[in-house]
Design a protein around this motif. Structure first.
Motif, short mmCIF file in Angstrom:
data_model
loop_
_atom_site.label_atom_id
_atom_site.label_comp_id
_atom_site.label_asym_id
_atom_site.label_seq_id
_atom_site.Cartn_x
_atom_site.Cartn_y
_atom_site.Cartn_z
N VAL A 264 -54.62 32.85 -30.94
CA VAL A 264 -53.99 33.42 -29.79
C VAL A 264 -54.94 34.73 -29.19
N GLY A 265 -55.41 35.50 -30.42
CA GLY A 265 -56.43 36.68 -29.65
C GLY A 265 -57.96 36.27 -29.51
N SER A 266 -58.30 34.96 -29.66
CA SER A 266 -59.62 34.30 -29.42
C SER A 266 -60.80 35.04 -30.36
N ARG A 267 -60.17 35.14 -31.72
CA ARG A 267 -60.93 36.02 -32.37
C ARG A 267 -61.37 35.27 -33.70
N MET A 268 -62.74 35.46 -34.07
CA MET A 268 -63.22 34.66 -35.52
C MET A 268 -64.24 35.40 -36.07
N PRO A 269 -63.86 36.24 -36.65
CA PRO A 269 -64.87 37.28 -37.45
C PRO A 269 -65.76 36.56 -38.20
N ILE B 222 -76.42 24.65 -28.14
CA ILE B 222 -76.61 25.74 -27.19
C ILE B 222 -78.01 25.57 -26.82
N THR B 223 -78.30 25.81 -25.52
CA THR B 223 -79.66 25.91 -24.80
C THR B 223 -80.03 27.06 -24.17
N ILE B 224 -80.99 27.76 -24.68
CA ILE B 224 -81.48 28.83 -24.00
C ILE B 224 -83.06 28.63 -23.49
N THR B 225 -83.10 28.90 -22.28
CA THR B 225 -84.21 28.94 -21.31
C THR B 225 -84.91 30.21 -20.84
N TRP B 226 -86.01 30.58 -21.27
CA TRP B 226 -86.48 31.86 -20.75
C TRP B 226 -86.95 31.57 -19.11
N SER B 227 -87.15 32.74 -18.47
CA SER B 227 -87.53 32.60 -17.14
C SER B 227 -88.66 31.81 -16.95
N ASP B 228 -89.70 31.97 -17.54
CA ASP B 228 -90.78 31.27 -17.36
C ASP B 228 -90.73 29.72 -17.83
N LYS C 235 -56.40 25.79 -36.29
CA LYS C 235 -57.40 26.67 -36.59
C LYS C 235 -58.81 25.84 -36.52
N GLY C 236 -58.93 24.80 -37.07
CA GLY C 236 -59.99 23.64 -36.92
C GLY C 236 -60.38 23.22 -35.59
N LYS C 237 -59.27 23.07 -34.98
CA LYS C 237 -59.52 22.88 -33.60
C LYS C 237 -60.26 23.99 -32.62
N PHE C 238 -59.56 25.26 -32.99
CA PHE C 238 -60.04 26.44 -32.37
C PHE C 238 -61.57 26.78 -32.55
N VAL C 239 -62.16 26.65 -33.75
CA VAL C 239 -63.34 26.64 -34.22
C VAL C 239 -64.46 25.56 -33.65
N LYS C 240 -63.74 24.39 -33.52
CA LYS C 240 -64.63 23.17 -32.67
C LYS C 240 -65.21 23.92 -31.14
N PHE C 241 -63.92 24.48 -30.63
CA PHE C 241 -64.33 24.62 -29.02
C PHE C 241 -64.65 26.33 -29.11
N TYR C 242 -64.95 26.96 -30.03
CA TYR C 242 -65.45 28.45 -30.00
C TYR C 242 -66.77 28.46 -29.50
N ASP C 243 -66.94 29.72 -28.69
CA ASP C 243 -68.23 29.84 -28.14
C ASP C 243 -69.22 30.63 -28.92
N PHE C 244 -70.20 29.74 -29.42
CA PHE C 244 -70.87 30.23 -30.66
C PHE C 244 -72.16 30.79 -30.12
N SER C 245 -72.15 30.95 -28.73
CA SER C 245 -73.45 31.65 -27.96
C SER C 245 -73.34 33.10 -28.12
N LYS C 246 -72.07 33.48 -28.62
CA LYS C 246 -71.67 35.09 -28.53
C LYS C 246 -72.48 35.60 -29.86
N ILE C 247 -72.85 34.43 -30.61
CA ILE C 247 -73.51 35.14 -32.17
C ILE C 247 -74.97 34.91 -32.22
N ASP C 248 -75.83 35.95 -32.52
CA ASP C 248 -77.56 35.89 -32.66
C ASP C 248 -77.45 35.28 -34.12
#
Length: 201
Positions: free
Chosen positions: A55-60, A122-128, A183-196
């Protein structure tokens, strides 16, 4: 006499309760730079299933270490709930782990590697645009016990703002049917780009 017996019983119950297994999800991040000079790297994070709030979209999430990137000193101190700097060592640092811990860690790593489920790319592309980073995220639901403790020093620089780590210290089993739960479905669709994901040197 009854009071003494009651206190002993309470201590036994408390100890047993503290040793009960909990359910977790081990998150495996495999990062590779396309066009870069560095080989692929693997980092592990962990989330306690009970802490997930759909509900709170939190996954510590917190760093965890399955390849024993820590000393036996850190293992002992963490299990005593003392602060550790697991990324700093000296000539006096003890890496002579108990055989039981070595075997449990090896078994856990195998369990995670053989049963992980792909969750996200997750794909990260630098400016160059010369270097593109691809991060693949996998999840493995397990049950067992982890030592939890606060961190300081160099370890803080590789914890993405977290001030706590979890170190494996038991026998683990796979949690069947987790991915079919809410909870399993929530983990599947969580935005992991928030984590370094980098949590080691």
């Amino acid at each position: 006499m009854r009071k003494i017996a009651f206190l002993i019983l309470a201590l036994v119950v408390f100890k047993s309760f503290g040793q009960q297994n909990s359910d977790y999800v081990i998150l495996t991040f495999i990062s590779e730079d396309k066009g870069g000079r560095h080989p692929a790297s693997t980092h592990h994070w962990i989330v306690k299933t009970d802490s997930i709030n759909e509900v709170g979209s939190r996954m510590p999430t917190f760093p965890t270490y399955l390849n024993m990137e820590y000393s036996n000193d850190c293992l002992t101190r963490c299990c005593e709930n003392k602060k550790i700097d697991l990324l700093t060592s000296t000539t006096n640092t003890n890496f002579d782990y108990p055989k039981k811990h070595f075997e449990q860690s090896k078994s856990l790593l195998q369990l995670v590697s053989e049963n992980r489920q792909f969750l996200q790319k997750i794909t990260i592309t630098w400016s160059d645009k010369k270097i593109k980073r691809i991060i693949k995220v996998y999840g493995t639901p397990i049950s067992g016990q982890f030592c939890e403790c606060e961190i300081y020093g160099l370890a803080l620089k590789f914890a993405d703002g977290r001030k706590k780590v979890l170190i494996p210290n038991s026998i683990y089993t796979l949690v069947d049917g987790f991915w079919n739960t809410d909870k399993g479905k929530f983990v599947k669709f969580y935005d992991f780009s928030k984590i370094d994901p980098q949590n080691t040197l």
